[in-house]
Design an enzyme around this catalytic site. Structure first.
Site, PDB file in Angstrom:
ATOM      1  CB  ILE A  11      -0.990  -0.003   1.184  1.00 26.41           C
ATOM      2  CG1 ILE A  11      -2.101   1.026   0.967  1.00 26.41           C
ATOM      3  CG2 ILE A  11      -0.277   0.263   2.502  1.00 26.41           C
ATOM      4  CD1 ILE A  11      -3.017   0.699  -0.156  1.00 26.41           C
ATOM      5  CE  LYS A  87      -7.613  -0.515   4.848  1.00 29.02           C
ATOM      6  NZ  LYS A  87      -7.746  -1.957   5.007  1.00 29.02           N
TER       7      LYS A  87
END
Length: 303
Positions: A11, A87
């Site tokens: 990510i 997150k």
């Protein structure tokens, strides 16, 4: 502002690096990860090494697995840095509460970056629903763990959230667009007999007097399904592709994938304003589902 990436996995490479490189408010000054860094950027094995011997920084973006993330964020805040958290912001709600206090004490910005809330269709959906009565909610969040999280054993470990790691994106959108507070009413959790976290789940939801259902699957072999449907008295709203496609009143509108550029613009704005944004509602819903869910054992999982 000089920002460092703590954790340089998929990510971080796919989303954070290009967003930072294309944002005039930030420059990528360093990385911290024992498994490697980014070509041309000073690399350190740990955050401690970075803080001790690295360049002067203004901020860090923490992109590690949630287990241990809170300790890293607290250390960065204590060093006087602004912090962006991938997150979910931490592994537990207690850790989120402590981080909120630590940011206030340090006078630094702490930003829980719920990237799916920055998807293009989310704000139009919120605006349409704001004055309407919701009568039903349906969430389907299904993807192949082997494709989207290859070899990432931490996701199915204790504290890794399992199938709720992607599904928390759906909950971040739902809590942003629904005009009332979302609650978990029941859950059925399928956990591989050699793992600690769910690989599939069925979750009952409620928002005001509207009932809802969320179906989650980490073993979806077909195309991923990231869909939210909200029924109202005068129409049905549907979000597809994780909040990038809006279907409403017979019309379909697609939005470009600009989530992470929007997150970094938001981060820069919060820093300029001297504020934090640490919403933990999506984490609360996951915690509630794991707390009240019925657990059933399923087949051993292997990559």
């Amino acid at each position: 502002m000089k920002v460092a990436l703590v954790g340089v996995g998929k990510i971080a490479r796919d989303r954070h690096v290009p967003a930072i490189e294309n944002d005039p408010a930030f420059t990528l000054a360093a990385t911290a990860d024992p498994c490697g860094g980014i070509d041309g950027v000073p690399a350190f094995a740990t955050l401690d090494d970075l803080l001790r011997a690295g360049p002067t920084l203004d901020a860090v973006a923490i992109c590690t697995p949630p287990q241990g993330r809170a300790a890293l964020a607290a250390k960065a805040l204590g060093a006087g840095l602004h912090v962006l958290l991938e997150k979910p912001p931490a592994a537990t709600l207690g850790e989120v509460a402590l981080l909120r206090e630590a940011a206030a004490a340090a006078g630094r910005t702490l930003f829980a970056a719920w990237h799916s809330r920055a998807a293009g269709a989310v704000e139009p959906a919120r605006a349409w629903l704001a004055s309407r009565r919701v009568s039903g909610i349906r969430i389907d969040w299904k993807e192949d763990i082997r494709r989207w999280h290859p070899g990432q054993d931490w996701i199915l470990d204790a504290g890794g959230f399992g199938v709720f790691d992607p599904a928390i994106n759906a909950l971040s959108i739902a809590t942003a667009i629904l005009p009332g507070r979302l609650l978990v009413t029941q859950a059925d959790l399928a956990i591989p007999n050699d793992r600690q976290s769910p690989i599939a789940a069925e979750v009952g939801l409620a928002c005001g007097d509207a009932d809802g259902r969320m179906s989650l699957d980490f073993l979806e072999r077909d195309a991923p399904c990231w869909t939210i449907v909200v029924e109202c008295d005068d129409g049905v709203l549907r979000l597809d592709d994780g909040g990038r496609v809006l279907l409403l009143d017979g019309q379909r509108r697609s939005y470009p994938n600009e989530e992470y550029p929007r997150l970094y613009r938001r981060f820069a704005g919060l820093i300029d304003d001297g504020r934090s944004d640490l919403d933990d509602e999506p984490s609360r819903l996951v915690a509630d589902a794991l707390a009240i869910g019925r657990r059933r054992s399923t087949a051993t999982f292997s990559w």
